[in-house]
Scaffold this motif. Structure first.
Motif, PDB file in Angstrom:
ATOM      1  N   ASN A 177       0.631  -1.808  -0.386  1.00  0.00           N
ATOM      2  CA  ASN A 177      -0.448  -0.138   0.269  1.00  0.00           C
ATOM      3  C   ASN A 177       0.972   1.046  -0.429  1.00  0.00           C
ATOM      4  O   ASN A 177       0.551   2.303  -0.746  1.00  0.00           O
ATOM      5  N   ALA A 229      -7.679   5.063   3.049  1.00  0.00           N
ATOM      6  CA  ALA A 229      -8.165   3.361   2.980  1.00  0.00           C
ATOM      7  C   ALA A 229      -7.087   3.013   3.615  1.00  0.00           C
ATOM      8  O   ALA A 229      -7.683   1.762   4.465  1.00  0.00           O
ATOM      9  N   HIS A 230      -5.854   2.822   3.681  1.00  0.00           N
ATOM     10  CA  HIS A 230      -4.755   2.034   4.176  1.00  0.00           C
ATOM     11  C   HIS A 230      -4.457   2.060   5.839  1.00  0.00           C
ATOM     12  O   HIS A 230      -5.096   1.229   6.429  1.00  0.00           O
ATOM     13  N   SER A 277     -11.584  -5.296   1.907  1.00  0.00           N
ATOM     14  CA  SER A 277     -11.383  -3.255   1.034  1.00  0.00           C
ATOM     15  C   SER A 277      -9.858  -4.082   0.842  1.00  0.00           C
ATOM     16  O   SER A 277      -9.855  -3.018  -0.121  1.00  0.00           O
ATOM     17  N   PHE A 278      -9.145  -3.621   1.357  1.00  0.00           N
ATOM     18  CA  PHE A 278      -7.829  -4.263   0.170  1.00  0.00           C
ATOM     19  C   PHE A 278      -7.585  -4.836  -1.199  1.00  0.00           C
ATOM     20  O   PHE A 278      -6.684  -4.569  -1.810  1.00  0.00           O
ATOM     21  N   GLY A 282     -11.859   0.851   0.211  1.00  0.00           N
ATOM     22  CA  GLY A 282     -10.170   0.457  -0.455  1.00  0.00           C
ATOM     23  C   GLY A 282     -10.658   0.180  -2.278  1.00  0.00           C
ATOM     24  O   GLY A 282      -9.848   1.079  -3.150  1.00  0.00           O
TER      25      GLY A 282
END
Lengths: 620, 402
Positions: free
Chosen positions: A277, A314-315, A362-363, A371
């Protein structure tokens, strides 16, 4: 807020719970301040004279607000989680956790390099001591400290360059200084865990307590991103810096993702995911630099900067959730490997299982989660690299695009593995250690809501941040709910609209169906007519082996088969390099110590004199 | 000399076309397959493997891809097969025990029931043993009909195996053609013997065949031969097909000898051995061999054998006369051994009699050796090679488990 963290640290000596509650309150205050600064234009500076012409102080501006906003979400969740989780650790953890957050807040508020360095060291030392909280983690903690001090040393050189040019340490509005830019960038890149400086992440995360891992992986590495944004704001976005950032970032993202895809450790996988990320974030900063340098009229630079913010958000949020959910499971099951925590949904609880699912998805850029928005924006930015005028820029950006897309794919693979094997895997009847978990689960629910909510309101978030030209209305989507990746329009997305349609067409009918279905017969899945034995479960290692074999050149995969035992060995080539380096350093230091420290006082005095003169010559 | 079985503490041995039982502790140490044969009813194959990430991918007993009730314990850390062992217990019917105290005629029913697709071979090996013990000399016509049945069994088995390999390699057109040929060969069986799987042909001291105009049968056999040769040529020119079976499950000649395997699998490893060449009825018998020992070599050997068998039947079918019918009287010797060269290797029956009834039975089947060869050669491959490795040996659980 700073005082509150200090009070929280002091309270830690007496009562852990109160200490964590104070940290939560301080983080909540930080969130409110950051919202004012990031979204409503609040700015403030408090400066005082430290000595001679050296001024120190605190500054709140939009950049501070943006990164404080992201960090404080993580701080809130971690401190809330720690109210329960921290009971399993010493009072020292409460003290250090407050100090760690304090250090980061000082970094974000720093008006000058000295304040920044103080914050940096508070963060570094408290992080180091927090890692040591876990038994038998001295080696990993020391590795973290080595890389962190490399960052500090680099920052000191940058500070010297700043002082030589401005006769002070205050961050100037603009300053062109290659030494400052290079060393500051290097320091922050190391902190972000960019290749080849990523090895500390894997080691430290695996050993640190889970709430500490969440801090190390999300806000601590975010300080590196913040540092880069701050430094680039001072130095200006330089084209060559952009090229290097894109190359380093995309390679790092790719290697981070394949590291995650092959990881077997419950916390090693998210650590590699952080490398991936942060690689993406660095690449996007590179895009910002090239776009700003080449075409001031282009909206790509602004859009790429929003991507940096969205990826960071997000991360940070998803990684905090992932570490907290995984951490709860790891703690309650007392297991280190993905394979050994199967069926978290039954053994530990539905909340941590859902936390792993939501953060993992999400990842994996699953629609409806933050994400997804961030990665869509990243790909849109990459697609717009056709705007770059020179062939070399296009080659670099296109190659980076390929690597980043592959990284996204491998990251999905890794997350599917993590979700499939831990959260929703076959239950193996392992009993979880009973623990108070109401606060732990509350913090996870909070983060899940943020991940879903920020996706739904992503367009409003971007609009409120001041990037109104990227928010439009078209194709039946009302004004203000559609994100456009450029002006004139290049690509559009409406996460909110998508979520509504998805709910209307699939989720709501499914829930209704499940609720109204009369009887459900639950049976064990058919396994050739026999019940599945413990030794017959398809392992996480086996899941990864296909990729390890296909990419055997990169992984340096070795299949070790010795008589009745077998395993697959993969090597992080960068770790091998560090191992060799450590070995060489040990040999040299041992030889020097034999010469210098040989109980002969005159040789030792001569050695100290030599060093004293050398330092004067070098830094004079 | 080859060890074919361990009967309590005695050894069932083969030296070319001579079979005998011997009790000698010094000899058993010289055979590397002694332990495996001694434990053939518990587990066949490699040792379980442990290690980080290693698991037992249990394949069976009821699953698609495994056609019979049996378990393959496949140890792997993902894709790479580390070791395989096979559990035959799900298919075990204890036929040898069921045969005890039965009359020779009743025993024949059990012999035919071991495995349908080798029922001619089993029945022939059994009747040969019985005929030896009871001193029955069958006539030439009976011999010829038995050979025709044995070769018909070989033809349909080999075509079926070719079809399975083609289907496994997703060569659907080729597989469909082969399945049509397989059906044709079964219809010829029915036309000639009244049974698609030839289960009623072999009798003690006699055999059965429908007397008719054999010219149609010959035409059909020639048509099968022509198509089979054409399909083999087509298959060998298909890279996609050859790629799946070339260098798959390689059985070296030395390894083949140590295991004790016989039949096409042995001949595909370059060893020229076929007991049919000792039988006078097989005039100027030509043994088919290949050198590489892989699945491709085994396929080529089988198809060439099928073609050779067709030629043989065409030669013999002109000379068929009604078979003799010899009655069973009293046993002349206590024990006897009979064998037959089945489509997948030697089937050997060791029988002991008491008062004209079976006292002890030991059946050496080709699938036992085939399973061992499969386990040893499949290690190191990946799971997608499974069907090619397994099918190329032409083995089955019923034959091995008895």
């Amino acid at each position: 807020m700073i005082i509150l963290y200090l009070i929280g640290a002091i309270a830690g000596f007496f009562n852990r719970k109160i200490s964590y509650i104070i940290a939560f309150i301080a983080s909540t205050i930080a969130l409110f301040i950051s919202i004012k600064a990031a979204f409503f234009g609040y700015s403030n500076a408090v400066v005082f004279k430290a000595f001679d012409s050296v001024y120190m102080g605190f500054l709140v501006d939009k950049t501070t607000g943006l990164f404080l906003f992201i960090s404080s979400l993580s701080f809130m969740a971690v401190s809330l989680f720690s109210i329960d989780f921290g009971m399993r650790y010493s009072k020292r953890m409460a003290v250090l956790l407050n100090l760690d957050m304090l250090g980061m807040v000082i970094i974000l508020y720093a008006h000058d390099m000295l304040t920044f360095l103080i914050g940096w060291e508070v963060m570094t030392i408290s992080s180091y001591l927090l890692i040591v909280e876990h038994k038998g983690s001295f080696k990993e903690a020391f590795q973290f400290l080595s890389f962190s001090e490399l960052s500090t040393l680099s920052l000191i050189i940058a500070a010297i360059a700043l002082f030589r040019q401005t006769s002070g340490f205050v961050f100037p509005k603009h300053m062109e200084n290659t030494t400052f830019l290079f060393f500051a960038s290097f320091a922050f890149i190391v902190k972000m865990g960019i290749l080849p400086f990523h090895t500390w992440l894997k080691q430290a995360h695996a050993k640190a307590p889970s709430n500490v891992s969440a801090l190390l992986s999300a806000p601590v590495t975010l300080m590196g991103v913040y540092g880069l944004v701050r430094v680039l704001g001072i130095s200006g976005y330089i084209h060559s810096w952009g090229i290097v950032a894109i190359i380093l970032g995309s390679v790092s993202a790719f290697f981070g993702a394949i590291g995650a895809a092959s990881a077997k450790g419950l916390k090693v996988l998210p650590a590699y995911s952080t490398v991936e990320n942060n690689g993406m974030i660095l690449s996007m900063l590179g895009f910002v630099a090239i776009a700003r340098h080449l075409n001031h009229a282009s909206t790509l630079a602004d859009f790429a900067f929003i991507v940096v913010i969205m990826l960071s958000l997000a991360h940070t949020v998803a990684k905090t959730l992932l570490f907290l959910s995984v951490g709860q499971a790891k703690e309650q099951l007392n297991e280190e490997n993905i394979d050994n925590v199967r069926g978290i949904h039954r053994s530990v609880g539905k909340i941590p299982a859902l936390g792993i699912v939501i953060s993992g998805l999400s990842f994996s850029a699953f629609p409806g989660l933050i994400g997804y928005v961030a990665e869509w924006m990243m790909l849109e930015a990459i697609f717009q690299s056709y705007q770059f005028s020179t062939l070399s820029d296009r080659i670099v950006s296109s190659t980076a695009g390929v690597l980043l897309s592959l990284a996204a794919g491998f990251a999905s693979f890794a997350m599917i593995k993590l979700i499939g094997y831990s959260a929703v895997g076959y239950h193996h009847n392992k009993k979880a250690i009973p623990m108070p978990k109401s606060f732990m689960q509350t913090s996870q629910i909070l983060l899940m809501l943020i991940i879903i909510g920020f996706s739904f309101f992503a367009s409003r978030l971007i609009y409120t941040l001041g990037y109104k030209n990227f928010i439009i209305g078209a194709l039946g989507v009302p004004q203000g709910w559609l994100i456009a990746s450029a002006k004139p329009v290049f690509g559009v997305i409406s996460p909110a609209f998508f979520a509504i349609v998805l709910s209307g067409l699939f989720i709501v009918p499914l829930i209704v169906y499940l609720k109204t279905s009369r009887t459900t017969k639950r049976v064990v899945s058919f396994n050739g007519g026999l019940s599945l034995q413990e030794s017959e479960y398809f392992t996480a290692n086996a899941f990864s082996f296909t990729i390890e074999y296909i990419l055997r050149i990169l992984y340096r995969t070795k299949e070790i088969i010795q008589n009745k035992r077998a395993y697959v060995q993969i090597i992080d080539i960068f770790e091998t390099f560090y191992t060799v380096l450590i070995r060489i350093t040990r040999v040299i230091s041992y030889r020097i110590s034999i010469i210098v420290m040989n109980s002969k006082i005159h040789i030792y005095i001569a050695y100290m004199l030599f060093l004293f003169i050398a330092v004067f010559i070098i830094f004079g | 000399m080859r060890l074919l079985g361990v009967i309590n503490e005695k050894l069932l041995l083969q030296d070319e076309n001579r079979f005998f039982v011997e009790s000698n502790e010094n000899i058993q140490k010289t055979f590397k397959n002694y332990n495996f044969l001694k434990n053939r009813d518990t587990v066949i194959g490699g040792n379980p493997i442990t290690g980080e990430g290693v698991f037992n991918f249990r394949y069976g007993p009821i699953t698609s891809g495994v056609r019979e009730a049996g378990v393959f314990n496949i140890y792997t850390f993902g894709e790479r097969i580390l070791s395989v062992n096979i559990d035959l217990s799900y298919k075990k019917r204890n036929i040898e025990k069921l045969m005890i105290n039965k009359t020779p005629q009743e025993g024949l029913t059990f012999a035919k029931a071991v495995v349908t697709n080798f029922c001619v071979s089993h029945a022939l090996a059994y009747t040969r043993a019985v005929e030896k013990a009871f001193d029955i000399n069958v006539g030439k016509n009976t011999e010829k009909i038995r050979v025709i049945a044995l070769e018909l069994e070989r033809i349909y088995n080999h075509i079926h195996l070719f079809g399975k390999l083609a289907r496994g390699a997703a060569q659907q057109v080729l597989a469909s053609h082969l399945e049509a040929l397989y059906e044709d060969s079964l219809r010829i069986n029915e036309e000639l013997c009244g049974d698609r799987f030839l289960s009623n042909v072999i009798e003690i001291g006699s055999c059965k065949i429908k007397q008719q105009d054999f010219s149609k049968i010959k035409q059909k056999l020639l048509s099968i031969k022509e198509k089979l040769e054409e399909l083999l040529e087509h298959a060998l020119n298909s890279y996609n097909f050859v790629d799946r079976i070339y260098q798959t499950a390689v059985l070296e000649d030395k390894q083949a000898i140590e295991i004790g395997i016989t039949g096409p699998s042995l001949r595909a490893s370059g060893i020229k051995e076929d007991l049919r060449c000792f039988e006078p009825i097989y005039k100027d018998f030509h043994i088919q061999t290949q050198e590489d020992g892989d699945a491709l070599s085994r396929l080529i050997v089988r198809i060439k054998e099928a073609v050779y068998s067709i030629n043989l039947i065409i030669d013999l079918i002109n000379e068929i006369e009604p078979p003799d019918n010899i009655e069973i009287k009293n046993q002349k010797t206590k024990e006897a051994i009979g064998y037959a060269e089945s489509p997948s290797g030697l089937v050997v029956y060791y029988l002991q009699f008491e008062n004209n009834k079976i006292e002890q039975v030991y059946i050496s089947t080709p699938s036992v050796f085939g399973f061992k060869a499969f386990c040893d050669t499949f290690a190191g491959h990946i799971f997608t090679d499974f069907s090619f490795a397994f099918d190329s040996f032409g083995i089955n659980f019923a034959d091995a488990a008895r």
